[in-house]
Scaffold this motif. Structure first.
Motif, PDB file in Angstrom:
ATOM      1  N   UNK A 151      68.546 102.580  92.286  1.00 54.11           N
ATOM      2  CA  UNK A 151      67.789 102.977  91.324  1.00 54.11           C
ATOM      3  C   UNK A 151      68.403 103.490  90.103  1.00 54.11           C
ATOM      4  N   UNK A 152      69.731 103.949  90.244  1.00 57.79           N
ATOM      5  CA  UNK A 152      70.506 104.593  89.024  1.00 57.79           C
ATOM      6  C   UNK A 152      72.024 104.192  89.597  1.00 57.79           C
ATOM      7  N   UNK A 153      72.468 102.976  89.672  1.00 56.38           N
ATOM      8  CA  UNK A 153      73.742 102.616  90.133  1.00 56.38           C
ATOM      9  C   UNK A 153      74.832 103.340  89.484  1.00 56.38           C
ATOM     10  N   UNK A 154      74.498 103.495  88.006  1.00 55.15           N
ATOM     11  CA  UNK A 154      75.592 104.049  87.423  1.00 55.15           C
ATOM     12  C   UNK A 154      76.034 105.646  87.932  1.00 55.15           C
ATOM     13  N   UNK A 155      74.843 106.421  87.851  1.00 51.97           N
ATOM     14  CA  UNK A 155      75.106 107.669  88.269  1.00 51.97           C
ATOM     15  C   UNK A 155      75.502 107.782  89.630  1.00 51.97           C
ATOM     16  N   UNK A 156      75.097 106.912  90.400  1.00 50.55           N
ATOM     17  CA  UNK A 156      75.538 106.934  91.857  1.00 50.55           C
ATOM     18  C   UNK A 156      77.030 106.768  92.101  1.00 50.55           C
ATOM     19  N   UNK A 157      77.340 105.869  91.187  1.00 55.79           N
ATOM     20  CA  UNK A 157      78.990 105.523  91.286  1.00 55.79           C
ATOM     21  C   UNK A 157      79.601 106.771  90.725  1.00 55.79           C
TER      22      UNK A 157
END
Length: 309
Positions: A151-157
């Motif tokens: 849902x929020x790949x940037x934050x997850x990375x």
């Protein structure tokens, strides 16, 4: 900044690691200028944590006006955004009263929000936060990190897969707003104190001396009621992810009260956590807020006097 430039339209910012002597310096400056001391520490906002966070004493608070100390209940998930909203009101009051605003504390994010602005993330409804926290306890942090990656790949990375607090926060934002956290970060709130409206000091003690002071102070806290303070907090059975429940020394002392570890083990964990935090404060301010002038504590009094009208 020269002495004639430090007027009542300006503000003084005093930052530094924990146990560096900030409170005494702020108190002296406020007494000399008729200023108001404004808390810029994320843990000293909690009324439940006077002793364990080394808040100014009742006697010190009576000597000059103090604002934003102990005004939040431990059950509240207080944020930098909420602090900025409170600080804006206090700053306006200081200017009406023609008092020098003296912002003092160790929370780098609060100082950054004050001088650089803040992302425009709206408040998260309690029911959304509670639902995410319940899933965190039920499914585990890895499952929530996997969901965040969708849902929020940037934050997850950016986040470590076991960073429970930040993963929960990022998911809360998506749940509540339908938008990823980085999207909100691009729409910031302006700073309360733009460049030119403040002079900023970072108290930088010698490391070994600072760590020795931290160790001594933690022992003194235990001798003057910190354990009893934490016992009252623990009895409330609050969510362990709340900021107040993660104050340095609180988790370890709760473990001691629960019979998991000895008093000395809890004290050593508390001292070590506080030393590590101080080390992070040095690093954070050096890289994030280079406009702060680093001063040794023994030179701080002269630094202040040189800037008084």
């Amino acid at each position: 900044m020269q002495a004639h430039q430090l007027s009542l339209s300006k503000a003084v910012l005093i930052a530094g690691p924990t146990a560096s002597g900030k409170s005494a310096l702020a108190l002296e400056l406020a007494q000399k200028t008729g200023g108001v001391v404004i808390n810029t520490d994320s843990m000293q906002v909690y009324r439940d944590l006077r002793i364990i966070t080394a808040r100014p004493t009742v006697e010190e608070e009576a000597r000059v006006p103090h604002r934003l100390y102990g005004h939040v209940d431990a059950a509240v998930n207080f944020s930098a955004g909420a602090w900025v909203a409170d600080a804006e009101k206090v700053l306006a009051e200081a200017r009406v009263e023609k008092r020098l605003p003296i912002f003092i504390g160790g929370s780098g994010l609060y100082f950054k929000a004050l001088t650089r602005g803040l992302s425009a993330v709206p408040p998260i409804p309690a029911e959304v936060r509670d639902a995410v926290r319940a899933r965190l306890e039920r499914d585990g942090v890895e499952a929530l990190h996997e969901e965040l990656a969708r849902r929020d790949p940037i934050s997850a990375e950016r986040l470590k897969p076991r960073d429970r607090t930040r993963i929960a926060r990022a998911l809360e934002v998506v749940e509540a707003t339908g938008r990823a956290l980085p999207d909100w970060h691009r729409e910031g709130l302006p700073p309360l104190l733009p460049p030119g409206e403040f002079t900023a000091l970072f108290l930088a003690p010698e490391r070994d001396q600072l760590y020795a002071r931290i160790d001594t102070r933690f022992g003194a806290m235990l001798d003057t009621g910190a354990l009893e303070e934490v016992a009252v907090l623990a009895a409330r059975k609050l969510d362990s992810l709340l900021p107040a429940m993660k104050a340095h020394g609180v988790p370890a002392l709760i473990r001691y009260l629960g019979g998991e570890i000895t008093r000395e083990e809890a004290a050593e964990i508390g001292r070590a956590d506080t030393r590590h935090y101080a080390k992070r404060q040095f690093t954070w301010f050096r890289h994030q807020l280079p406009e702060f002038e680093w001063i040794a504590p023994e030179a701080a009094k002269g630094w202040v006097e040189a800037r008084l009208p």
